[in-house]
Design an enzyme around this catalytic site. Sequence first.
Site, mmCIF file in Angstrom:
data_model
loop_
_atom_site.group_PDB
_atom_site.id
_atom_site.type_symbol
_atom_site.label_atom_id
_atom_site.label_comp_id
_atom_site.label_asym_id
_atom_site.label_seq_id
_atom_site.Cartn_x
_atom_site.Cartn_y
_atom_site.Cartn_z
ATOM 1 N N TRP A 350 0.820 -1.210 0.000
ATOM 2 C CA TRP A 350 0.000 0.000 0.000
ATOM 3 C C TRP A 350 0.857 1.264 0.000
ATOM 4 O O TRP A 350 0.340 2.365 0.171
ATOM 5 C CB TRP A 350 -0.932 0.012 1.216
ATOM 6 C CG TRP A 350 -0.235 0.206 2.554
ATOM 7 C CD1 TRP A 350 1.017 -0.170 2.902
ATOM 8 C CD2 TRP A 350 -0.804 0.834 3.718
ATOM 9 N NE1 TRP A 350 1.283 0.162 4.201
ATOM 10 C CE2 TRP A 350 0.184 0.786 4.733
ATOM 11 C CE3 TRP A 350 -2.032 1.416 4.014
ATOM 12 C CZ2 TRP A 350 -0.024 1.301 6.016
ATOM 13 C CZ3 TRP A 350 -2.233 1.927 5.293
ATOM 14 C CH2 TRP A 350 -1.243 1.872 6.267
ATOM 15 N N ASP A 351 2.177 1.098 -0.188
ATOM 16 C CA ASP A 351 3.088 2.230 -0.058
ATOM 17 C C ASP A 351 2.794 3.363 -1.039
ATOM 18 O O ASP A 351 3.200 4.504 -0.807
ATOM 19 C CB ASP A 351 4.538 1.750 -0.221
ATOM 20 C CG ASP A 351 4.918 0.780 0.887
ATOM 21 O OD1 ASP A 351 4.374 -0.343 0.881
ATOM 22 O OD2 ASP A 351 5.726 1.134 1.751
ATOM 23 N N GLU A 489 -0.763 -4.618 11.923
ATOM 24 C CA GLU A 489 -0.166 -5.920 11.567
ATOM 25 C C GLU A 489 0.151 -6.822 12.754
ATOM 26 O O GLU A 489 0.174 -8.032 12.615
ATOM 27 C CB GLU A 489 1.109 -5.759 10.720
ATOM 28 C CG GLU A 489 0.868 -5.178 9.348
ATOM 29 C CD GLU A 489 2.090 -5.243 8.453
ATOM 30 O OE1 GLU A 489 3.213 -5.325 8.983
ATOM 31 O OE2 GLU A 489 1.924 -5.213 7.231
ATOM 32 N N LYS A 609 2.322 -2.169 16.249
ATOM 33 C CA LYS A 609 3.576 -2.060 15.514
ATOM 34 C C LYS A 609 3.762 -0.655 14.968
ATOM 35 O O LYS A 609 4.862 -0.109 14.949
ATOM 36 C CB LYS A 609 3.589 -3.076 14.365
ATOM 37 C CG LYS A 609 4.792 -2.980 13.446
ATOM 38 C CD LYS A 609 4.665 -3.966 12.288
ATOM 39 C CE LYS A 609 5.833 -3.827 11.310
ATOM 40 N NZ LYS A 609 5.690 -4.733 10.146
ATOM 41 N N GLN A 610 2.678 -0.061 14.473
ATOM 42 C CA GLN A 610 2.751 1.220 13.785
ATOM 43 C C GLN A 610 1.386 1.890 13.865
ATOM 44 O O GLN A 610 0.436 1.331 14.394
ATOM 45 C CB GLN A 610 3.157 1.022 12.329
ATOM 46 C CG GLN A 610 2.168 0.207 11.517
ATOM 47 C CD GLN A 610 2.738 -0.278 10.201
ATOM 48 O OE1 GLN A 610 3.409 -1.300 10.167
ATOM 49 N NE2 GLN A 610 2.476 0.438 9.137
#
Length: 794
Positions: A350-351, A489, A609-610
């Site tokens: 998805w970057d 994630e 995680k983020q």
Amino acid sequence: MEPEWTWRYAGYDPSRERLREVLCALGNGYFATRGAFAEAAAGPVHYPGTYAAGCYNRLTSEVAGREVDNEDMVNLPNWLPLRVRAVGGPWFGPETSTVLAHEQTLDMRRGVLHRRTRMRDREGRELTVEETRLTHMGDAHLAAQRARFTTHGWSGELEIEAGIDGDVRNTGVERYSDLAGAHLTDHRTGTTGTDTVWLTCRTSSSRIAVAMAARVRVREHPCEATPLAPGGRASFHRMTLPVVPGRVITVEKVLALHTSRDPAIGGPRQAALDRVARAPAFPALLSAHTGAWDRLWKRTEIEVAGEAGHVLRLHLFHVLQTLSPHTAGLDVGTPARGLYGEAYRGHVFWDELFVLPFLDVHLPEVSRALLMYRHRRLGAACRAADAIGRPGAMYPWQSGSDGREETQRLHLNPVSGRWLPDHTHLQHHVGSAVAYNIWHYCLASGDTAFLHTEGAEMLLQIARFWAHTAAWDPAYERYRIRQVVGPDEYHDAYPDAEIPGIDDNAYTNVTAAWVLARALELARSLPAPRRDELFERIGLDPAELSLWEDVSRRLRVPFHEGVISQFDGYGDLAELDWADYRARYGDIRRLDRVLEAEGDSVNRYQASKQADVLMLGYLFPPAELAAVFERLGERLDDATWSATVDHYLARTSHGSTLSGLVHGWVLARSRRDDAWTYVHEALVGDVADVQGGTTGEGIHLGAMAGTLDLVQRGLTGLEPLGDALRLDPVPLPQLSRFRLSLRYRGHWGVGLTLRSGRLHISVPLSGQEPVRFVVGDRTVTVAPGEEVVTELPG
């Protein structure tokens, strides 16, 4: 060379070579080559990889007692080999000689890598190599090296060897070492005339033909070269020249690369031979190359003062080397790690969500091409949705050559050494990222033709998938999206659950509601003939739109303790003793690996995680985000959002380079004094390799592009509205001076400059019409050739 345009390393440090190779890589959007020593072979220290955009191959490996298929971006033949030795002596090189001095300089303005290395062989002979290297930005199929050799204190004969090494594998990521990596087969070699060697091969399953041709010439001492092409996996020139101390020998090598994916060629080998034969000498190649870079820099101008500006220029350099104007002619996506390494196997995630907003207003033709990559794989996305019993399009979390799901079903935890199930293919929110990029590209570019054709088809099919994925739950009187994985994630299941996935991920549900609203808006605004034709072709019954309307207003967003819940039940999870884990392990960015190695699971804890929920503040300006929540029947006021930001700041390990970027972006809007810590981490993520060795496996393209967008949109509040550009500047003290120019609906070079608390807005004379800007609560119209200065509040 100008210091602000150079990236320099002094001294030879084997422990940092792979990082340097990535940050000094050269590319042009078609292919890229890591900045390895020309004399070095692949091994623990060096990894001279070359990768062509979209060149994938699939292999089967046996892992943990089962067969798994993986598609990888292929490491192509190494075109860098260029080495020398005294006749009868050992080859000079960083691993076979003593490195006495070494300096490596990346000239970003000209797109050139310079290296000066002085070495001593085991016989005591000393030699200096000065190499200049380029991957041509004007002609995407060419690259070149110029090496100057000088001996010190000895005379004799110097043997030079230069050519192409096809005996390569994908071995650039240690944790993939158990996977098959021999992607190339059917090697053929040959010579043409006295100065050119060639090599061809194919990928083993995708059957992509690859051809390289290298022309090698010695300038000061014309001599007869001996091409060595024994029919194996390498093709080399070898020549012997007399040398005396202080006398320079210059070798120029020009490389041409073609593959069978290229249009308008009869065959890769002949195309490569023809191109290298036509190529001029190195000085003319260099001149044309630097001219192409000069034009590209003018189209993508962004200037920031200080050290931050230096890093941002490096980020822009690497974004442009991965996604250049040449990309517009290719069928490729946005590789998460650029074209510089084998991490994530070169896949497309998805970057592009973090990349396209920058490209939209500088290189919109590249944005369009990247969206066309998604459209060409719309059929695969629709088949994936159909396979789980739903209409519409379900785009894969990881995409490669043909758009099928490429996410591995097992992944290795390098801490425990165990192979574990991988459920990240449940990140269906990637479809919302595709839709977001379609919408914002069209707003910025005014490309109505794309919006009404390929863009509409994708957007409607993504909306259709969400409408039929959401299921009505009478207990909540809401629609719910269940068994997914969010951007975090870490959480891929509930504690001790037998099935993967979590329910009502807030990011997934809110973005799905936004997609449905935009799809409805588009469907109602399409010209009737086009709408009727499109609905008929994709089998969309107009009656479905009433379902879309209902789902877009009644999707569930969970809350707990006055904050948005990352997913249903998040607030019931245990709290982690963050201080204890930091004290015991230090770096806990990959907390999931640490816990699994202890026999525990991150699924049990409120630990991310983020950025996940906070991604909503990255995608949507405050007013738009509040409006999305209002459409869903929820109130999102400043106090709730601020509490949500605080909640997740304290519970995020930042195991992704995107995390600092998103947190910095959000805090710049809500708590400016705390933003710089996260912005700074995003800036140095790759140059300092904060993830502990991952940069050597490839740049983090989304984070690099995202830092550019942080200046371009995050600090200016830039938002295309269709008929105007909205500006709402919130400069950080550390980024309080910057200048950028952008392309907006036919206006090239619209300028935004921030200095001394004032925003300068200019429109170039090249435009035909004035440009409207909405600044705060007032509208400013700027005519071509004019500049308006606006005071910033506060």
